[in-house]
Design a protein around this motif. Structure first.
Motif, PDB file in Angstrom:
ATOM      1  N   ILE A  91      -9.588 -12.225   8.089  1.00 55.07           N
ATOM      2  CA  ILE A  91      -9.435 -11.265   6.989  1.00 55.07           C
ATOM      3  C   ILE A  91     -10.382 -10.089   7.179  1.00 55.07           C
ATOM      4  O   ILE A  91     -10.015  -8.926   6.986  1.00 55.07           O
ATOM      5  CB  ILE A  91      -9.688 -11.971   5.639  1.00 55.07           C
ATOM      6  N   LEU A  92     -11.605 -10.386   7.583  1.00 55.97           N
ATOM      7  CA  LEU A  92     -12.591  -9.327   7.817  1.00 55.97           C
ATOM      8  C   LEU A  92     -12.191  -8.437   8.987  1.00 55.97           C
ATOM      9  O   LEU A  92     -12.288  -7.201   8.909  1.00 55.97           O
ATOM     10  CB  LEU A  92     -13.958  -9.959   8.070  1.00 55.97           C
ATOM     11  N   ILE A  93     -11.706  -9.041  10.062  1.00 57.14           N
ATOM     12  CA  ILE A  93     -11.326  -8.267  11.248  1.00 57.14           C
ATOM     13  C   ILE A  93     -10.162  -7.333  10.928  1.00 57.14           C
ATOM     14  O   ILE A  93     -10.154  -6.157  11.332  1.00 57.14           O
ATOM     15  CB  ILE A  93     -10.979  -9.211  12.409  1.00 57.14           C
ATOM     16  N   VAL A  94      -9.173  -7.817  10.209  1.00 58.53           N
ATOM     17  CA  VAL A  94      -8.022  -6.972   9.872  1.00 58.53           C
ATOM     18  C   VAL A  94      -8.445  -5.807   8.984  1.00 58.53           C
ATOM     19  O   VAL A  94      -8.042  -4.660   9.203  1.00 58.53           O
ATOM     20  CB  VAL A  94      -6.928  -7.815   9.186  1.00 58.53           C
ATOM     21  N   GLY A  95      -9.275  -6.091   7.980  1.00 55.52           N
ATOM     22  CA  GLY A  95      -9.729  -5.017   7.099  1.00 55.52           C
ATOM     23  C   GLY A  95     -10.515  -3.948   7.837  1.00 55.52           C
ATOM     24  O   GLY A  95     -10.278  -2.743   7.653  1.00 55.52           O
ATOM     25  N   ILE A  96     -11.431  -4.359   8.712  1.00 51.06           N
ATOM     26  CA  ILE A  96     -12.221  -3.395   9.484  1.00 51.06           C
ATOM     27  C   ILE A  96     -11.329  -2.657  10.484  1.00 51.06           C
ATOM     28  O   ILE A  96     -11.482  -1.446  10.702  1.00 51.06           O
ATOM     29  CB  ILE A  96     -13.367  -4.114  10.206  1.00 51.06           C
ATOM     30  N   GLY A  97     -10.381  -3.362  11.092  1.00 56.26           N
ATOM     31  CA  GLY A  97      -9.499  -2.725  12.070  1.00 56.26           C
ATOM     32  C   GLY A  97      -8.636  -1.632  11.457  1.00 56.26           C
ATOM     33  O   GLY A  97      -8.476  -0.549  12.044  1.00 56.26           O
ATOM     34  N   ILE A  98      -8.080  -1.884  10.284  1.00 59.03           N
ATOM     35  CA  ILE A  98      -7.278  -0.859   9.601  1.00 59.03           C
ATOM     36  C   ILE A  98      -8.141   0.353   9.275  1.00 59.03           C
ATOM     37  O   ILE A  98      -7.724   1.507   9.436  1.00 59.03           O
ATOM     38  CB  ILE A  98      -6.646  -1.432   8.332  1.00 59.03           C
ATOM     39  N   GLU A  99      -9.359   0.114   8.847  1.00 60.11           N
ATOM     40  CA  GLU A  99     -10.268   1.220   8.518  1.00 60.11           C
ATOM     41  C   GLU A  99     -10.584   2.060   9.750  1.00 60.11           C
ATOM     42  O   GLU A  99     -10.530   3.303   9.708  1.00 60.11           O
ATOM     43  CB  GLU A  99     -11.552   0.645   7.915  1.00 60.11           C
ATOM     44  N   LEU A 100     -10.887   1.412  10.868  1.00 60.50           N
ATOM     45  CA  LEU A 100     -11.296   2.141  12.068  1.00 60.50           C
ATOM     46  C   LEU A 100     -10.131   2.815  12.773  1.00 60.50           C
ATOM     47  O   LEU A 100     -10.290   3.906  13.332  1.00 60.50           O
ATOM     48  CB  LEU A 100     -12.006   1.187  13.034  1.00 60.50           C
ATOM     49  N   GLY A 111      -8.093   2.682  -2.164  1.00 58.03           N
ATOM     50  CA  GLY A 111      -6.859   2.008  -2.542  1.00 58.03           C
ATOM     51  C   GLY A 111      -6.459   0.929  -1.550  1.00 58.03           C
ATOM     52  O   GLY A 111      -5.994  -0.147  -1.940  1.00 58.03           O
ATOM     53  N   TRP A 112      -6.642   1.212  -0.242  1.00 57.61           N
ATOM     54  CA  TRP A 112      -6.341   0.186   0.751  1.00 57.61           C
ATOM     55  C   TRP A 112      -7.283  -1.009   0.595  1.00 57.61           C
ATOM     56  O   TRP A 112      -6.842  -2.167   0.684  1.00 57.61           O
ATOM     57  CB  TRP A 112      -6.447   0.746   2.165  1.00 57.61           C
ATOM     58  N   ALA A 113      -8.560  -0.746   0.367  1.00 58.88           N
ATOM     59  CA  ALA A 113      -9.506  -1.854   0.183  1.00 58.88           C
ATOM     60  C   ALA A 113      -9.104  -2.716  -1.013  1.00 58.88           C
ATOM     61  O   ALA A 113      -9.110  -3.958  -0.938  1.00 58.88           O
ATOM     62  CB  ALA A 113     -10.920  -1.296   0.008  1.00 58.88           C
ATOM     63  N   PHE A 114      -8.709  -2.069  -2.118  1.00 57.12           N
ATOM     64  CA  PHE A 114      -8.317  -2.823  -3.309  1.00 57.12           C
ATOM     65  C   PHE A 114      -6.999  -3.564  -3.066  1.00 57.12           C
ATOM     66  O   PHE A 114      -6.821  -4.696  -3.548  1.00 57.12           O
ATOM     67  CB  PHE A 114      -8.187  -1.883  -4.506  1.00 57.12           C
ATOM     68  N   SER A 115      -6.061  -2.939  -2.356  1.00 58.83           N
ATOM     69  CA  SER A 115      -4.797  -3.620  -2.108  1.00 58.83           C
ATOM     70  C   SER A 115      -4.990  -4.833  -1.203  1.00 58.83           C
ATOM     71  O   SER A 115      -4.355  -5.882  -1.418  1.00 58.83           O
ATOM     72  CB  SER A 115      -3.794  -2.641  -1.478  1.00 58.83           C
ATOM     73  N   TRP A 116      -5.864  -4.727  -0.196  1.00 64.51           N
ATOM     74  CA  TRP A 116      -6.113  -5.860   0.696  1.00 64.51           C
ATOM     75  C   TRP A 116      -6.807  -6.991  -0.056  1.00 64.51           C
ATOM     76  O   TRP A 116      -6.457  -8.166   0.118  1.00 64.51           O
ATOM     77  CB  TRP A 116      -6.955  -5.385   1.878  1.00 64.51           C
ATOM     78  N   PHE A 133       0.824  -1.212   0.000  1.00 68.67           N
ATOM     79  CA  PHE A 133       0.000   0.000   0.000  1.00 68.67           C
ATOM     80  C   PHE A 133       0.857   1.260   0.000  1.00 68.67           C
ATOM     81  O   PHE A 133       0.549   2.224  -0.708  1.00 68.67           O
ATOM     82  CB  PHE A 133      -0.930  -0.012   1.213  1.00 68.67           C
ATOM     83  N   VAL A 134       1.927   1.286   0.793  1.00 72.92           N
ATOM     84  CA  VAL A 134       2.799   2.461   0.818  1.00 72.92           C
ATOM     85  C   VAL A 134       3.422   2.690  -0.557  1.00 72.92           C
ATOM     86  O   VAL A 134       3.497   3.830  -1.050  1.00 72.92           O
ATOM     87  CB  VAL A 134       3.889   2.280   1.900  1.00 72.92           C
ATOM     88  N   THR A 135       3.858   1.624  -1.198  1.00 73.71           N
ATOM     89  CA  THR A 135       4.400   1.761  -2.556  1.00 73.71           C
ATOM     90  C   THR A 135       3.329   2.243  -3.523  1.00 73.71           C
ATOM     91  O   THR A 135       3.602   3.079  -4.404  1.00 73.71           O
ATOM     92  CB  THR A 135       4.985   0.417  -3.024  1.00 73.71           C
ATOM     93  N   SER A 136       2.118   1.748  -3.366  1.00 76.90           N
ATOM     94  CA  SER A 136       1.013   2.175  -4.239  1.00 76.90           C
ATOM     95  C   SER A 136       0.694   3.651  -4.040  1.00 76.90           C
ATOM     96  O   SER A 136       0.381   4.361  -5.003  1.00 76.90           O
ATOM     97  CB  SER A 136      -0.230   1.325  -3.960  1.00 76.90           C
TER      98      SER A 136
END
Length: 326
Positions: free
Chosen positions: A297-306, A250-255, A135-138
Motif C-alpha cells: 500500500i505504501l509503495i503504490v501510494g508513493i509511486g503514484i505521487e512520484l 484528493g488522491w491521498a484521500f481517495s487512496w 479518483f477520475v470521477t472525483s
C-alpha cells in the motif's frame, strides 16, 4: 587730378572656414559627451538590474544525468537502509515476540511467495484500478463543484463550511452508511472514495481561485474570455498551482478511503484488493502477511505521487518561474 587718400579702419577679416566651423564642432562634442554619459548611465543601470536579478536567482550548474539521478536517489535509499536497520535491530533484540514482529527478510519472503503464486499483481491491479476510476470521477465532480463554490457567493456561503467539514471527516466513518445504502458491492467502495476525495479537490480549486489576481480576470473579460472560455483559458490556468495541490491531496484521500472501504467491505464477488489482503492477514494472524500488505500500500501510494503528480507539479512551477531547472 590728384587722388585723395583717406585713412579708414580696415574691415575685420571674414572668418575662415575653419574658424566658422569651431562653434558647430563644440556643439557636436557636447552632444557626443551627453550621449556617452547617457549610455554609461544606461549601462550602469542595466548592470545594477542584472546584479539584483543575480542576487534573487539561484544558478544551478547542469550535471550529467547519471550524477543527478544518483543525487536524487541517494537520500531516500539511505533513509530506507536506516529504517530496515532499525527494524532488524528491533527484531534481533526481541522488542516484540517474533510472531508479532517478523524480520524484514520474513516480510520479503511473504511477498516472494505471493509473487510466485501469481496473485500479487492481481491484488495490486484491483486496488489501483478502483482508485484510478474513483479518483477520475472525483476530479470531474470536485472541479465543477469547486468552480461553482469559488465563483458564486451564495453557494460558497451555503456549502463552503460543509466542504471543509467533510474534508476533516475520516473516510472510514462513511463505510457503515455506504454498506446500508449499497450493500456489499463495488458501489459502496466507490461511494466512500468519492466522499473522501471530492471535498479535498473542490477546496483546493477554491483556494487556487482565491489567489488569482483580479487584474488577470479583468484582462480576460476585456479580451472577451467569459463563461466557459474564461474558465478554460484564464481561471483554471491561473489557479493551477492550488488546483494541483488539491488534486494531490484528493488522491491521498481517495487512496486512504479505498483502503478503509476494502478492509470492511469484503465479499467473494468483489475481488481481492490490497485492503482485503490486509484483512486476510489479520484473520490468519500472519504478521508477515499484514506487514507485506502495508508495504505494498505504501509503495503504490508513493509511486503514484512520484510518477504522476511530482512531474506535473515541477512543470507548472517551472513555467511560472518558481523552480529553477537543473
Amino acid at each position: 587730378m590728384a587722388s585723395t587718400e583717406t585713412d579708414e579702419p580696415a574691415a575685420p577679416a571674414a572668418p575662415t572656414a575653419r574658424g566658422g566651423e569651431e562653434p558647430s564642432t563644440a556643439g557636436s562634442d557636447a552632444a557626443a559627451n551627453a550621449n556617452a554619459n547617457a549610455t554609461n548611465d544606461a549601462g550602469d543601470l542595466a548592470g545594477l538590474e542584472a546584479g539584483l536579478d543575480a542576487l534573487e536567482s539561484r544558478v544551478v550548474a547542469r550535471q550529467p544525468w547519471l550524477r543527478a539521478a544518483a543525487a536524487k536517489a541517494l537520500p531516500p535509499l539511505l533513509a530506507i537502509v536506516i529504517v530496515l536497520g532499525l527494524w532488524q535491530l528491533a527484531y534481533h533484540v526481541e522488542l516484540k515476540p517474533h510472531y508479532l514482529l517478523p524480520s524484514p527478510l520474513d516480510v520479503f519472503d511473504s511477498l516472494r511467495k505471493k509473487w510466485l503464486e501469481g496473485t500479487l499483481l492481481s491484488f495490486v491491479w484491483t486496488s489501483v484500478s478502483r482508485g484510478a476510476l474513483g479518483f477520475v470521477t472525483s476530479v470531474a465532480i470536485g472541479t465543477v463543484l469547486g468552480l461553482i463554490v469559488a465563483r458564486v457567493k451564495a453557494v460558497r456561503a451555503a456549502i463552503g463550511p460543509i466542504l471543509s467539514g467533510l474534508q476533516s471527516l475520516p473516510s472510514v466513518a462513511w463505510v457503515p452508511a455506504a454498506i446500508i445504502w449499497f450493500g456489499l458491492s463495488d458501489a459502496t467502495i466507490y461511494a466512500v472514495v468519492l466522499l473522501g476525495a471530492v471535498p479535498s479537490i473542490a477546496n483546493g480549486l477554491v483556494a487556487g481561485v482565491d489567489q488569482i489576481s483580479p487584474l488577470y480576470l479583468r484582462a480576460g473579460r476585456t479580451i472577451g474570455a467569459t463563461g466557459l472560455t474564461g474558465v478554460r483559458h484564464v481561471l483554471l490556468p491561473a489557479a493551477l498551482p492550488g488546483y494541483i495541490a488539491g488534486l494531490k491531496q484528493g488522491w491521498a484521500f481517495s487512496w486512504r478511503s479505498l483502503m478503509a472501504a476494502e478492509l470492511i467491505v469484503n465479499a467473494p464477488d468483489l475481488g481481492t484488493g490490497l485492503g482485503q489482503l490486509l484483512e486476510q492477514g489479520r484473520e490468519l494472524q500472519d504478521m508477515s502477511w499484514v506487514l507485506a500488505a502495508i508495504l505494498l500500500i505504501l509503495i503504490v501510494g508513493i509511486g503514484i505521487e512520484l510518477l504522476i503528480f511530482a512531474p506535473i507539479e515541477r512543470r507548472v512551477l517551472r513555467s511560472r518561474g518558481l523552480l529553477v531547472k537543473s
